[in-house]
Design a protein around this motif. Sequence first.
Motif, short mmCIF file in Angstrom:
data_model
loop_
_atom_site.label_atom_id
_atom_site.label_comp_id
_atom_site.label_asym_id
_atom_site.label_seq_id
_atom_site.Cartn_x
_atom_site.Cartn_y
_atom_site.Cartn_z
N MET A 94 5.99 -8.52 1.59
CA MET A 94 6.14 -7.13 1.18
C MET A 94 7.59 -6.75 0.95
O MET A 94 8.50 -7.30 1.58
CB MET A 94 5.60 -6.19 2.26
N GLU A 103 8.06 -0.89 1.77
CA GLU A 103 6.61 -0.80 1.96
C GLU A 103 6.21 -1.27 3.35
O GLU A 103 5.34 -0.67 4.01
CB GLU A 103 5.86 -1.63 0.91
N ARG A 104 6.82 -2.34 3.79
CA ARG A 104 6.51 -2.89 5.11
C ARG A 104 6.74 -1.84 6.20
O ARG A 104 5.87 -1.60 7.04
CB ARG A 104 7.37 -4.12 5.35
#
Length: 314
Positions: A82, A86-87
């Motif tokens: 990712m 986003e992670r």
Amino acid sequence: MAFNQELEAITQAFSGHGVDEKSLATILGKWDPVERETYRKNTSNFFVEDHERKFQKWNDHHVRLLKHEFVRFKNAVVLWSMHPWERDARLAKEALKKGPSSYNVLIEIACTRSSEELLGARKAYHSLFDHSIEEDVASHIHGIDRKLLVALVSAYRYEGSKVKDDTAKSEAKTLANAIKNDQKKPIIEDDEVIRILATRSKLHLQAISKHYKEISGKNLEEDLNDLRFKETVQCLCTPQVYFSKVLDASLKIDVDKNVKKSLTRVIITRADVDMKDIKTEYQKLYGVSLPQKIEETAKGNYKDFLLTLIARGG
């Protein structure tokens, strides 16, 4: 390999962090029905004997645990692949869903990322969930932790090298007084303390920590009784200590699945940042190297992937 040795190998393949896929494939794949039945009868922690109907059935609780172990490698690969924004956004969302036991993840994200990285996570959160992190933290957390956590995830800290030592000394005194008077007014409700922890640069907070020790004779985190404040100070001032402690807890055999997940999260998020420092601190704290501890505890592809990641930083 004798059958008794194979029984032991399969039992070991199922116990720990991840599974030993190679042993499962080579041993289980060649066992005939009688050998598989013998295995089921000899592993009462995995299987329950139905004496009335004369067969062995999986222990439902252990099946649920095994499902988590089988997907541990897949989840690690997905998380590693990712974009970091986003992670962090997804980790924050999951922490809010799980509740107070996972609020430390919000503190990690807010306090160990750079200002730009935290801003990026907030942008990703908007994109993924059509809400802001600040909004969801404020609406999901109803206890005394809300004020601190909203302030932390909203921060955009100065990251330059300038520190006003007189101000740091004054704010160290403010913290010392707040801690001293904690019985009268809980520190978690002290707006001035929250302001200092949520807005000051990390270098400034390290200076505060130094002056605090001069005033009180103890490290700031030692004197903090509130868990969230303790985690916040560690993440801001000594992240290598914080992450080493999280890793050690996650590598214990008998911990629950949420604590075990911390192993994946920490190694994935720190592999490209400060893993070398974390490894050094871990060795110092626990007298064993982090790679050795993972080698002893984790299994299969999951173990190999973790070892590859922690080797990246040297």
